[in-house]
Scaffold this motif. Structure first.
Motif, PDB file in Angstrom:
ATOM      1  N   GLY A 179      46.534  34.873  30.956  1.00 21.62           N
ATOM      2  CA  GLY A 179      46.469  36.019  31.849  1.00 21.62           C
ATOM      3  C   GLY A 179      47.872  36.552  32.073  1.00 21.62           C
ATOM      4  O   GLY A 179      48.865  35.945  31.646  1.00 21.62           O
TER       5      GLY A 179
ATOM      6  N   TRP B 172      41.845  34.899  27.165  1.00 17.12           N
ATOM      7  CA  TRP B 172      41.819  35.369  28.549  1.00 17.12           C
ATOM      8  C   TRP B 172      40.377  35.328  29.053  1.00 17.12           C
ATOM      9  O   TRP B 172      39.478  35.916  28.456  1.00 17.12           O
ATOM     10  N   GLY B 173      40.183  34.616  30.137  1.00 21.47           N
ATOM     11  CA  GLY B 173      38.844  34.352  30.663  1.00 21.47           C
ATOM     12  C   GLY B 173      38.601  32.864  30.767  1.00 21.47           C
ATOM     13  O   GLY B 173      37.638  32.430  31.385  1.00 21.47           O
TER      14      GLY B 173
ATOM     15  N   GLU C 211      44.650  32.410  38.143  1.00 23.74           N
ATOM     16  CA  GLU C 211      45.151  33.550  37.368  1.00 23.74           C
ATOM     17  C   GLU C 211      44.514  34.821  37.902  1.00 23.74           C
ATOM     18  O   GLU C 211      43.334  35.089  37.687  1.00 23.74           O
TER      19      GLU C 211
ATOM     20  N   THR D  45      42.628  37.635  35.616  1.00 22.81           N
ATOM     21  CA  THR D  45      41.322  37.410  34.999  1.00 22.81           C
ATOM     22  C   THR D  45      40.304  36.763  35.937  1.00 22.81           C
ATOM     23  O   THR D  45      39.150  36.559  35.556  1.00 22.81           O
TER      24      THR D  45
ATOM     25  N   CYS E 111      35.053  38.375  33.773  1.00 21.94           N
ATOM     26  CA  CYS E 111      36.014  38.010  32.731  1.00 21.94           C
ATOM     27  C   CYS E 111      36.061  36.490  32.575  1.00 21.94           C
ATOM     28  O   CYS E 111      36.196  35.978  31.463  1.00 21.94           O
TER      29      CYS E 111
ATOM     30  N   ARG F 164      34.865  33.118  31.799  1.00 19.99           N
ATOM     31  CA  ARG F 164      33.799  32.894  30.828  1.00 19.99           C
ATOM     32  C   ARG F 164      32.747  31.868  31.245  1.00 19.99           C
ATOM     33  O   ARG F 164      31.640  31.875  30.715  1.00 19.99           O
TER      34      ARG F 164
ATOM     35  N   ALA G  69      37.285  39.434  38.383  1.00 17.10           N
ATOM     36  CA  ALA G  69      37.588  40.450  37.375  1.00 17.10           C
ATOM     37  C   ALA G  69      36.281  40.752  36.644  1.00 17.10           C
ATOM     38  O   ALA G  69      35.679  39.868  36.037  1.00 17.10           O
TER      39      ALA G  69
ATOM     40  N   GLY H 158      42.793  46.442  35.629  1.00 19.07           N
ATOM     41  CA  GLY H 158      42.991  45.465  34.577  1.00 19.07           C
ATOM     42  C   GLY H 158      44.431  45.498  34.100  1.00 19.07           C
ATOM     43  O   GLY H 158      45.048  46.573  34.035  1.00 19.07           O
TER      44      GLY H 158
ATOM     45  N   VAL I   6      43.625  43.039  29.248  1.00 18.26           N
ATOM     46  CA  VAL I   6      42.319  43.448  29.786  1.00 18.26           C
ATOM     47  C   VAL I   6      42.390  44.807  30.481  1.00 18.26           C
ATOM     48  O   VAL I   6      41.459  45.200  31.183  1.00 18.26           O
TER      49      VAL I   6
ATOM     50  N   VAL J 189      38.510  45.624  32.517  1.00 17.52           N
ATOM     51  CA  VAL J 189      38.032  45.029  33.763  1.00 17.52           C
ATOM     52  C   VAL J 189      38.571  45.792  34.963  1.00 17.52           C
ATOM     53  O   VAL J 189      39.629  46.426  34.899  1.00 17.52           O
TER      54      VAL J 189
ATOM     55  N   ARG K 191      39.030  44.752  39.248  1.00 19.87           N
ATOM     56  CA  ARG K 191      39.054  43.518  40.033  1.00 19.87           C
ATOM     57  C   ARG K 191      38.749  43.796  41.497  1.00 19.87           C
ATOM     58  O   ARG K 191      39.237  44.770  42.074  1.00 19.87           O
TER      59      ARG K 191
END
Length: 399
Positions: free
Chosen positions: A89, A113-114, A143, A146, A292, A294, A305, A332, A336, A340, A342
C-alpha cells in the motif's frame, strides 16, 4: 454556503470532539515555566497505557507520522544496516522509500495490494539469516490506502521462532487508539503514531513509543539525526521540558484525548470501532461491491477501501460526494487511484454518524449511474447496528 456541518469521513484527520477542541483553546504559555511539567510529566507516563507498554518512553515531536518513521530509523540504525519490510500500500511503500533514502540495505517484499504483511515469508527470511544481518523488521499495522490490517503478534512469533534479535518496528498511525495494540505483549521495540486519527486531534504531533531496548540502540546508531534525536529529548523530557518549542495546545488536547479514551475504556473503544466497521462492510456487500482487502482476515476496523465496478472512476465518486453532498471521502492512492474510494470510520464516531456517510455514498453512486438499489446498504448497516446494540458499550461516542 452549505448549511449544516461538512461530513468528514476520510481516514484522518478525523472528527474533533468538542471537549478536545476546547481543551486546546488555551492562551499562549511559557513552555519553560516551573509549572509546565505539571502537564507534561504525567502525559509522558499516561500515554504509555494507550500503547499498553510499561517501560520505555513515548516521544512527542511536532510533526506527522512521517516524522515518527524518521525518528524510529535514525535513532536505532546505521548506514548499510539491513531492514526487512513489505510493501502492500502507499504508506508501507513510503516507509520503505524512506529507508532507501537513508542508505539502509532494504529487503522489501512486494505484496499484492489488498493483502497484508506476509508473515510466512518474513519467517523464512528470518530463519535464513543465520548471521543476524537483519537489524530491523518493519510492519505497517494498518495500511490506510487499502484498508488492510496485519498481524503484528504473528511477526513477533516469527522472530522468536527464528531466535532472531532484530528490532520490531510498527507503523501504528491509523491503528493506535482504534485497533487493539499491545506493545509489551507483542515485543514491539518502536511504534509510530500521530494525533490526527485515533487520538481525535488535528495533525501536528508525531508520537513515537520506544522500548528501553530501542532507546539503548542510540549508542550504536550512526544515521544522522538532530531534530528527531532521542538523546536530546530524553535529557529534557525527564524534567518535563523539550529541546525546542513544543506544540503546547496539542499537548493539552492529547491530555484530554487520553482521558476521553480511558473513560470509555480501551477495550470498549476497540469494540466500537469493530462494530461500526462491520456495519460498513455489510453495506458494501449489500451494494454488490467488494473491498480492496482480499480476505476477512485483512479487514480494517478503521478504514474501508471500496472497489468501484469496472468502467467507473472512483475519483468521480469522491469529487461528486464532496461537491453535491458536502461529504468528504478518501481517494484512492497510487496503484489503486481511480479504483477505490475510502470511508474512514475511526476516532470520534458512532452509528448515526457513519449512517450519514453510507447514505451519501449511496446517493453519489446512483447519481453516477451505478446499479445500486436505493437504501439497500443503509438498511444492511441499520439492521447490524440494531441487532448488535445490546452488546455495545454503554459509553458512546457522540457527535
Amino acid at each position: 454556503m452549505r448549511a449544516g456541518y461538512h461530513a468528514l469521513f476520510i481516514p484522518g484527520p478525523t472528527n474533533l470532539p468538542e471537549r478536545l477542541r476546547t481543551a486546546m483553546f488555551v492562551p499562549s504559555e511559557d513552555q519553560r515555566s516551573p509549572d509546565f511539567p505539571k502537564l507534561t510529566v504525567p502525559l509522558f507516563n499516561d500515554i504509555k497505557r494507550i500503547f499498553k507498554m510499561s517501560s520505555g518512553h513515548v516521544f512527542l515531536y511536532p510533526g506527522s507520522g512521517t516524522g515518527g518513521w524518521e525518528a524510529a530509523l535514525t535513532n536505532t540504525l546505521s548506514p548499510g544496516d539491513k531492514v526487512l519490510t513489505s510493501v502492500f500500500g502507499q504508506f508501507s511503500h513510503l516507509w520503505a522509500d524512506m529507508c532507501r533514502r537513508h542508505g539502509l540495505n532494504l529487503d522489501a517484499i512486494e505484496v499484492p495490494w489488498g493483502e497484508g504483511v506476509p508473515v510466512e515469508t518474513y519467517a523464512e527470511r528470518l530463519a535464513a539469516d543465520k548471521n543476524h544481518e537483519i537489524k530491523a523488521v518493519l510492519v505497517c499495522h494498518n495500511e490506510t490506502a487499502t484498508g488492510v490490517t496485519s498481524d503484528v503478534a504473528a511477526v513477533r512469533k516469527a522472530l522468536d521462532a527464528a531466535g532472531h534479535p532484530a528490532m520490531l518496528m510498527v507503523d501504528g498511525v491509523s491503528s493506535i487508539a482504534s485497533i487493539d495494540f499491545r506493545m509489551d505483549e507483542w515485543g514491539v521495540d518502536i511504534c509510530v503514531s500521530g494525533t490526527q486519527k485515533g487520538f481525535m486531534l488535528p495533525t501536528g504531533l508525531s508520537i513515537v513509543a520506544a522500548s528501553d531496548r530501542a532507546i539503548g540502540e542510540t549508542t550504536r546508531a550512526k544515521l544522522p539525526r538532530t531534530y528527531f534525536s532521542f538523546e536530546d529529548m530524553l535529557k529534557l523530557n525527564k524534567d518535563g521540558y523539550f529541546p525546542y518549542t513544543p506544540a503546547t495546545p496539542l499537548l493539552h488536547g492529547l491530555r484530554a484525548s487520553i482521558d476521553l479514551l480511558e473513560e470509555e475504556g480501551l477495550e470498549n473503544v476497540f469494540a466500537r470501532h469493530h462494530r461500526i466497521a462491520e456495519g460498513v462492510r455489510k453495506a458494501v456487500d449489500a451494494w454488490g461491491l467488494k473491498l480492496c482487502a482480499r480476505e476477512p482476515k485483512w479487514h480494517s476496523d478503521t478504514v474501508s477501501a471500496i472497489l468501484v465496478p469496472e468502467g467507473f472512476d472512483a475519483g468521480k465518486v469522491v469529487s461528486h460526494a464532496y461537491h453535491r453532498y458536502g461529504l468528504s471521502l478518501g481517494a484512492g492512492l497510487s496503484k489503486v487511484a481511480g479504483k477505490v474510494f475510502r470511508i474512514g470510520h475511526l476516532g470520534w464516531m458512532n452509528e448515526l454518524m457513519i449512517m450519514q456517510a453510507l447514505a451519501g455514498v449511496e446517493m453519489t453512486m446512483r447519481d453516477l449511474g451505478m446499479q445500486v438499489e436505493a437504501g439497500v446498504g443503509v438498511a444492511a448497516a441499520e439492521e447490524h447496528y440494531r441487532r448488535s446494540a445490546a452488546g455495545a458499550s454503554s459509553t458512546r461516542a457522540a457527535a
